[in-house]
Motif scaffolding. Structure first.
Motif, PDB file in Angstrom:
ATOM      1  N   SER A  87     -20.015  -8.107 -22.628  1.00  0.00           N
ATOM      2  CA  SER A  87     -18.945  -8.811 -23.309  1.00  0.00           C
ATOM      3  C   SER A  87     -17.843  -7.828 -23.689  1.00  0.00           C
ATOM      4  O   SER A  87     -18.108  -6.660 -23.978  1.00  0.00           O
ATOM      5  CB  SER A  87     -19.489  -9.487 -24.570  1.00  0.00           C
ATOM      6  N   LEU A  88     -16.624  -8.308 -23.706  1.00  0.00           N
ATOM      7  CA  LEU A  88     -15.508  -7.462 -24.113  1.00  0.00           C
ATOM      8  C   LEU A  88     -15.692  -6.970 -25.553  1.00  0.00           C
ATOM      9  O   LEU A  88     -15.242  -5.879 -25.908  1.00  0.00           O
ATOM     10  CB  LEU A  88     -14.192  -8.229 -23.999  1.00  0.00           C
ATOM     11  N   THR A  89     -16.380  -7.777 -26.365  1.00  0.00           N
ATOM     12  CA  THR A  89     -16.589  -7.403 -27.766  1.00  0.00           C
ATOM     13  C   THR A  89     -17.575  -6.259 -27.932  1.00  0.00           C
ATOM     14  O   THR A  89     -17.700  -5.703 -29.034  1.00  0.00           O
ATOM     15  CB  THR A  89     -17.076  -8.618 -28.571  1.00  0.00           C
ATOM     16  N   ASP A  90     -18.288  -5.893 -26.863  1.00  0.00           N
ATOM     17  CA  ASP A  90     -19.234  -4.781 -26.948  1.00  0.00           C
ATOM     18  C   ASP A  90     -18.526  -3.430 -26.992  1.00  0.00           C
ATOM     19  O   ASP A  90     -19.145  -2.411 -27.302  1.00  0.00           O
ATOM     20  CB  ASP A  90     -20.200  -4.809 -25.745  1.00  0.00           C
ATOM     21  N   VAL A  91     -17.251  -3.427 -26.645  1.00  0.00           N
ATOM     22  CA  VAL A  91     -16.465  -2.186 -26.645  1.00  0.00           C
ATOM     23  C   VAL A  91     -15.354  -2.340 -27.682  1.00  0.00           C
ATOM     24  O   VAL A  91     -14.482  -3.208 -27.531  1.00  0.00           O
ATOM     25  CB  VAL A  91     -15.856  -1.897 -25.259  1.00  0.00           C
TER      26      VAL A  91
END
Length: 475
Positions: free
Chosen positions: A204-208
Motif C-alpha cells: 500500500s502507498l500508506t506503507d511508505v
C-alpha cells in the motif's frame, strides 16, 4: 485503469528495472525502442564517468569532456537569465525554487538528453520532481512528439528494503489521469544499485511515509496540457528518429570524445615513456643486505640497474652505463589532441576555443565570428525550447495553485530574458552602449538601469543629481 496498471507492473518486473529491454505494457507500446534504451544506458554510464573506452591498463582515462561541454553550454545559456512571475507572489515563490535548482537539473538534462518536470502538491506547497531518462518512460505522444502519457519511476532504499513507486500519467481530451502503485523488495543489496529485475511484492502507498498522502488513482479535468512538462535537448536524435526523447548535447561528438581520451593518453605516455633514465650495470652500485643494487637516495626513479658486467661488457654490445633521454614528440601529440577538440567543438555547436587551446587558433575575424554564430544558433535553440518547457511548467503550477486557492489567474505573466551576450561579450556591449550615450542615442538613465541594476526611478534620480540643470525625465 488500475487493473491494466497491475498487469503492466507484472510485465515490467523483469524489464523495467534493467532499463534496457522495455517492451509492451499497459496494453500500449512503451515509446522506447531497444536501440534507444541501449543508448540511454550508455549515456548514463558516461554521465557516471564510466565510458566504455576507458582502460587504465592501456593508459586511457576519461577527461570528462561531456561534462565540460555541458558546463560550457549551461553557463552560456543561463549566464544572463532573468525570469520571474509578476502577477502572483505564491507562484513566483514556487517558480523561484525551480530556477534556483536549474544548475543541477538543466546540466543533468543536457548530459542525458532531456528531463521531465513533474509538479506535485505537498503540505500546501508545490514541489517539482526532476525526472531524467533513467526514471521516465514515455507511453504516447502526439504528431509533434509532445509526450502525452508516461511512467515515472521512484525508488527509496531503507536499510535492506527497496521501495519502488510507479506513477502513470496520461493526458487525453482535457483530462489528466494519475495512477500510483508501490512495491517493496526485501533483502535488497544496496551495494549493487543496478536493479536485478524484480520489484518485489505490491504494498500500500500508506506503507511508505513519503507516499502515504498519495492517491491510488485520480483525475484532473478541464486542463489544456499534460500536467508534466518534458524538455528534450534540441539535437537530432539519430539513434531513433521516431522517438520523442532527446539525446545528450555532446552526442554528435561521442566518437570524437573517445578519440580525444585516447589521444591524450598517448600524449601523457610520451612523457612517461620518454622520462630521463640512466641504465647502469648492477656491479656499479653498492648492494644491500639482500644482495640487491643499492640505488642513490632519492634517485631510484632515475637509475635502472641492468645485469651487465661493467669490466668486460657483454656480447650484446650493451654499455655498462647508458643515458636514456629521447627527443619528445609532445608537440605533435598536443597538436593532434587540439585538432580533435576543435572537431568536437564543431560537431557540438561550440565556438573554437571553448575546449581547444585558443592560443593555437589561426582564424580570420570572419571565421571567428562564424564560430560564434554556430554557438549562438545552438544556444538560441536551447533557450527557445527551454522557454517553452518553462511556460508549460508555469501553466501546471498555476493549475495546482488554483486547486490550493492560491491563484485565480487565467493567464500567468511570466517574464523570461535570456540576454544577448553570445555574439557580443558584455564588455564590448557596454562599450557600445557608452558610445551611444555619448552620441545621444541612448538615455543615460537607461544605461544605468542596464549596467548598474538600478530601477527606472533610481536611474533617473541619479541622472538628475548629476545634471547641472536638473532636467526631469518624463515617464
Amino acid at each position: 485503469m488500475i487493473n491494466k496498471l497491475k498487469q503492466f507492473i507484472e510485465r515490467m518486473k523483469e524489464k523495467l528495472l534493467p532499463k534496457n529491454d522495455i517492451n509492451k505494457a499497459l496494453g500500449l507500446d512503451i515509446a522506447l525502442s531497444s536501440d534507444m534504451a541501449n543508448a540511454i544506458q550508455g549515456w548514463l554510464n558516461i554521465a557516471e564517468n564510466k565510458p566504455p573506452w576507458v582502460n587504465e591498463e592501456s593508459g586511457v582515462y576519461s577527461l570528462k569532456l561531456p561534462n565540460a561541454i555541458v558546463r560550457e553550454f549551461y553557463n552560456t545559456v543561463t549566464s544572463e537569465l532573468k525570469t520571474s512571475i509578476t502577477n502572483n507572489e505564491f507562484l513566483e515563490e514556487q517558480y523561484k525554487y525551480v530556477i534556483d535548482d536549474m544548475s543541477e537539473w538543466l546540466q543533468n538534462a543536457l548530459l542525458k538528453g532531456g528531463i521531465a518536470l513533474k509538479p506535485y502538491i505537498k503540505n500546501d506547497e508545490i514541489f517539482v520532481d526532476y525526472v531524467d531518462a533513467e526514471s521516465f518512460f514515455p507511453v504516447s505522444y502526439d504528431g509533434r512528439k509532445r509526450i502525452t502519457a508516461g511512467v515515472f519511476v521512484e525508488h527509496i532504499v531503507k536499510g535492506k528494503t527497496l521501495y519502488t513507486r510507479l506513477e502513470f500519467q496520461k493526458y487525453e481530451d482535457h483530462v489528466h489521469t494519475f495512477v500510483n502503485v508501490a512495491y517493496a523488495k526485501k533483502n535488497y543489496d544496496n551495494s549493487n544499485f543496478q536493479r536485478d529485475g524484480s520489484l518485489g511484492n505490491q504494498i500500500s502507498l500508506t506503507d511508505v511515509p513519503e507516499w502515504e498522502e498519495l492517491e491510488t488513482e485520480f483525475t484532473i479535468s478541464n486542463v489544456d496540457k499534460p500536467l508534466f512538462a518534458y524538455w528534450r535537448v534540441p539535437v537530432l536524435n539519430d539513434v531513433d528518429t521516431t522517438s520523442p526523447l532527446g539525446v545528450p548535447i555532446y552526442h554528435p561528438a561521442t566518437d570524437l570524445i573517445q578519440k580525444a581520451d585516447e589521444q591524450y593518453g598517448r600524449y601523457i605516455w610520451e612523457f612517461e615513456g620518454g622520462e630521463l633514465a640512466v641504465h647502469a650495470s648492477e656491479d656499479l652500485f653498492e648492494v644491500d643486505s639482500n644482495d640487491k643494487p643499492k640505488l642513490p637516495e632519492g634517485k631510484k626513479r632515475l637509475y635502472r640497474p641492468l645485469e651487465v658486467d661493467s669490466s668486460s661488457g657483454n656480447k650484446s654490445g650493451k654499455l655498462p652505463m647508458d643515458v636514456f633521454s629521447p627527443s619528445l614528440r609532445d608537440e605533435n601529440y598536443a597538436n593532434g589532441y587540439n585538432n580533435i577538440l576543435k572537431r568536437i567543438e564543431f560537431n557540438c555547436g561550440l565556438s573554437y576555443g571553448d575546449l581547444s587551446d585558443p592560443q593555437a587558433l589561426e582564424k580570420t575575424a570572419q571565421e571567428i565570428r562564424t564560430s560564434k554564430q554556430r554557438k549562438y544558433a545552438t544556444v538560441t535553440a536551447i533557450q527557445t525550447t527551454l522557454q517553452s518547457a518553462l511556460e508549460h511548467l508555469v501553466y501546471i503550477l498555476n493549475i495546482y495553485a488554483i486547486g490550493l486557492n492560491r491563484s485565480n489567474l487565467k493567464e500567468v505573466e511570466l517574464e523570461i530574458n535570456w540576454g544577448d551576450s553570445v555574439l557580443v561579450d558584455s564588455e564590448t556591449q557596454r562599450a557600445i552602449d557608452m558610445q551611444e550615450v555619448a552620441a545621444g542615442l541612448l538615455p543615460k538613465w537607461r544605461y544605468k538601469m542596464k549596467w548598474q541594476g538600478l530601477t527606472e526611478e533610481q536611474a533617473k534620480a541619479e541622472v538628475n543629481e548629476e545634471n547641472e540643470n536638473g532636467i526631469e525625465y518624463e515617464d
